[in-house]
Structures are given as C-alpha cells and as structure tokens.
Write an enzyme that holds these catalytic residues in place. Structure first.
Site, PDB file in Angstrom:
ATOM      1  N   SER A 188       0.866  -1.172   0.000  1.00 56.21           N
ATOM      2  CA  SER A 188       0.000   0.000   0.000  1.00 56.21           C
ATOM      3  C   SER A 188       0.904   1.223   0.000  1.00 56.21           C
ATOM      4  O   SER A 188       1.111   1.867   1.030  1.00 56.21           O
ATOM      5  CB  SER A 188      -0.925   0.000   1.224  1.00 56.21           C
ATOM      6  OG  SER A 188      -1.841   1.064   1.149  1.00 56.21           O
ATOM      7  N   CYS A 230      -0.081   7.277  -0.722  1.00 60.03           N
ATOM      8  CA  CYS A 230      -1.095   7.668  -1.703  1.00 60.03           C
ATOM      9  C   CYS A 230      -1.015   9.138  -2.106  1.00 60.03           C
ATOM     10  O   CYS A 230      -1.602   9.541  -3.107  1.00 60.03           O
ATOM     11  CB  CYS A 230      -2.487   7.376  -1.157  1.00 60.03           C
ATOM     12  SG  CYS A 230      -2.937   8.375   0.294  1.00 60.03           S
ATOM     13  N   SER A 269      -6.885   3.770   6.704  1.00 64.63           N
ATOM     14  CA  SER A 269      -7.027   2.320   6.774  1.00 64.63           C
ATOM     15  C   SER A 269      -7.628   1.722   5.508  1.00 64.63           C
ATOM     16  O   SER A 269      -8.170   2.414   4.649  1.00 64.63           O
ATOM     17  CB  SER A 269      -7.907   1.949   7.971  1.00 64.63           C
ATOM     18  OG  SER A 269      -8.075   0.552   8.067  1.00 64.63           O
TER      19      SER A 269
END
Length: 333
Positions: free
Chosen positions: A5, A8, A318
């Site tokens: 992940s 971002c 999350s």
C-alpha cells in the site's frame, strides 16, 4: 506473498499528483527495481492505492515490471458497497500471481469494478470449451477499453429521478441528481443499514455531537445520514477535525425531517438557525463505528493513550478488511 500500500499522496485527486517525481514514491519504485532481480519471486502480490493511481506513471511501471517477471495480474476499482457495506471508499487494487494460467475472470487492459463470482467462472469455462479448437481462452478482444464492470447492470439504477427538474437545487444545496442518487442508495436492499454498525447511544456520545459553531457554519456542506440509511461517504484522516468532505455525520433524531429543518433556513437569524439545526442531534460516527464499517473484528481496539483525533487519523488511512480479505481469497482461489 507481498502486500503493498504505497504512499497515496502522489496520486490522490486532491493533491499535487507528483506521481513518480514525488519523493514519497521512491520506496515503491525501489521495490519495482529489485523485484526482477530476486532469486525467488513471490507467488502472489496484492497492491492497494487511491483512485487516481490507475492513471499514473507509477502504475504503468508496475505493470511493465509484473509482465517482465511473468506475473498474471488483474486490476480493480472497488468500494465496500460491493460487499453490501454502507460506506463508499473507492480504492484501486491489483492482484497478481506467478502462474502461466491467467485468472478465470482475466480481462486484459480492463479495470473491473466488482468482484468476480461463480457465474463468471462458469461463463469463462463455457467460452474456453467453445474456443478450445482455435486456442482462445476467455475471449476478451471484444471488451471495451477502460474501466469495466462484470455486471452490465451496474449503475443503471442510478439514473436521475425524472420527476425532479434536472439541475434544480433543492434544500441543503443539493441537486435533483444528488437527491435521486441518495434515494436509490437508501433503497438498495443488497446493502446493509448503518444501524447494523452503530454503537448503542449512551452518555459518552455527547462528545461526538457537532459544536454549535460548526452546525451554523457548515450545515449546508454536511452529508447527513440516518441509522436506516444504506450509505455513508468516505471517512478521511481529517474526520472529526475538519467538517467538509471528511465523512458523513449521523442524525440521531430520526423522526425529524431534513426538509423541514433546511427549508428557508438561510433567511433565518443565526440563533433560529442553530435552534432548528440542533433538533437534528447531529454527531460524528465514533471510531468504533468506523472500525465496524471497515470490517475490524469486535475485539479490535486502540490503546488507551490514543486520542480520538489519532483514532480518526489512523482509520482514515485504513483499508477495508472485508474487501482485502475477499481479494486475497479470489487471488488464492
């Protein structure tokens, strides 16, 4: 298995979109650089990021690296609503496996917008039997480019309400199209009601009620939902601190009609505005309630010294547990 992940911020639609030139992308690019040089490649890879990553140079570099290493992959744009969870949290996902055969739902060049199911597998097997003579597996040449839903009816029920004038502004600065969309979402029985994820109201809830200054100043910007609604907007790390665009707020006075509160409210004195808005008894969702929507188990909890603001920040960054679990199951299956 590698689960990724990457940061971002370089790809978010409200940011600068620095992409590969953003220093925060360096760690991800480093992984892509060393992946082909590993003596033993991982069997599976799952990656998550925000919507916007799918149009980035980083994503293009990821796909080139996976193809070089011999991975079969599939991309998705998924929200928890796909699993009947009343929360919009659209995210980019990619699953990849180090095998010769592609996924049974493999759609080259497509970004799927829902999970594959048994019917998709049966259809694919049927196509495989039909095309075996000419060595075609799961024919996809006729698929349109861009994002693709496995369900041709996805989105068809979200057309605007014909009884409302197009573009007309209603109470709370909402257009007819927005009202129709919310109405359709709240009448979608495939999605659970918010009340299934809420805590019982108690005295501790008082700290979650919106302050009067926020009520008057931001009333027209709030996304207000009731426990019986089947929708809520994405909760961000700014929830509870900022009001606009950080997540829905809950109307606990369920018998009060929004229309009656907001009708002509802009013409009222500030004290009268506050009085009417207070009748809605608006509060923030608690961290536990957001954790429930994200799919965290009942035994999950935060350390005692973590503040409510810190809880919101962590939850805002999350993943949805149910969505990731489903993707892993699909990937391994």
């Amino acid at each position: 298995m590698i689960l990724m992940s990457p940061p971002c911020q370089p790809f978010t639609r409200i940011g600068l979109q620095g992409d590969v030139s953003d220093p925060r992308t360096k760690s991800f690019l480093y992984i892509l650089d060393i992946l082909p040089r590993l003596q033993k490649l991982p069997k599976y890879i799952l990656l998550e990021n925000v919507k916007g990553f799918e149009s980035s140079s980083a994503r293009n570099e990821l796909l080139r690296t996976l193809e070089t290493c011999g991975f079969k992959y599939q991309e998705f744009l998924l929200s928890p609503t796909c699993l009947g969870i009343p929360n919009s949290r659209l995210r980019y996902f990619l699953i990849a496996k180090l095998q010769q055969e592609p996924f049974f739902f493999h759609a080259p060049g497509q970004i799927l917008t829902r999970f594959p199911d048994l019917e998709d597998k049966i259809q694919c097997l049927e196509e495989l039997c039909k095309d075996k003579a000419v060595d075609k597996v799961c024919e996809s040449s006729s698929l349109p480019s861009g994002e693709k839903s496995l369900d041709p009816n996805v989105g068809s029920h979200c057309s605007s309400n014909k009884s409302l004038p197009k573009g007309a502004f209603l109470f709370k600065l909402e257009t007819a199209e927005e009202i129709a969309r919310k109405h359709n979402q709240d009448n979608d029985s495939s999605i659970q009601m918010l009340k299934d994820f809420l805590e019982e109201e108690n005295e501790d809830m008082s700290r979650y009620f919106l302050a009067p200054k926020f009520l008057v100043r931001y009333a027209f910007l709030l996304d207000i939902v009731k426990p019986t609604c089947r929708r809520s907007t994405c909760f961000t790390k700014g929830y509870g601190h900022y009001v606009e665009g950080t997540g829905s707020v809950l109307q606990t006075a369920v018998d009060v009609q929004l229309e009656s509160v907001f009708k002509h409210i802009e013409n009222l004195p500030e004290e009268e505005k506050l009085r009417k808005l207070s009748t809605l008894k608006l509060r923030y969702f608690t961290p536990r309630e957001i954790a429930n929507l994200h799919g965290f188990p009942p035994e999950f909890g935060f350390p005692d010294k973590v503040t409510v603001k810190q809880c919101y920040r962590l939850l805002g960054n999350s993943l949805n547990v149910h969505v990731v679990a489903k993707l892993i199951s699909v990937m391994l299956g």
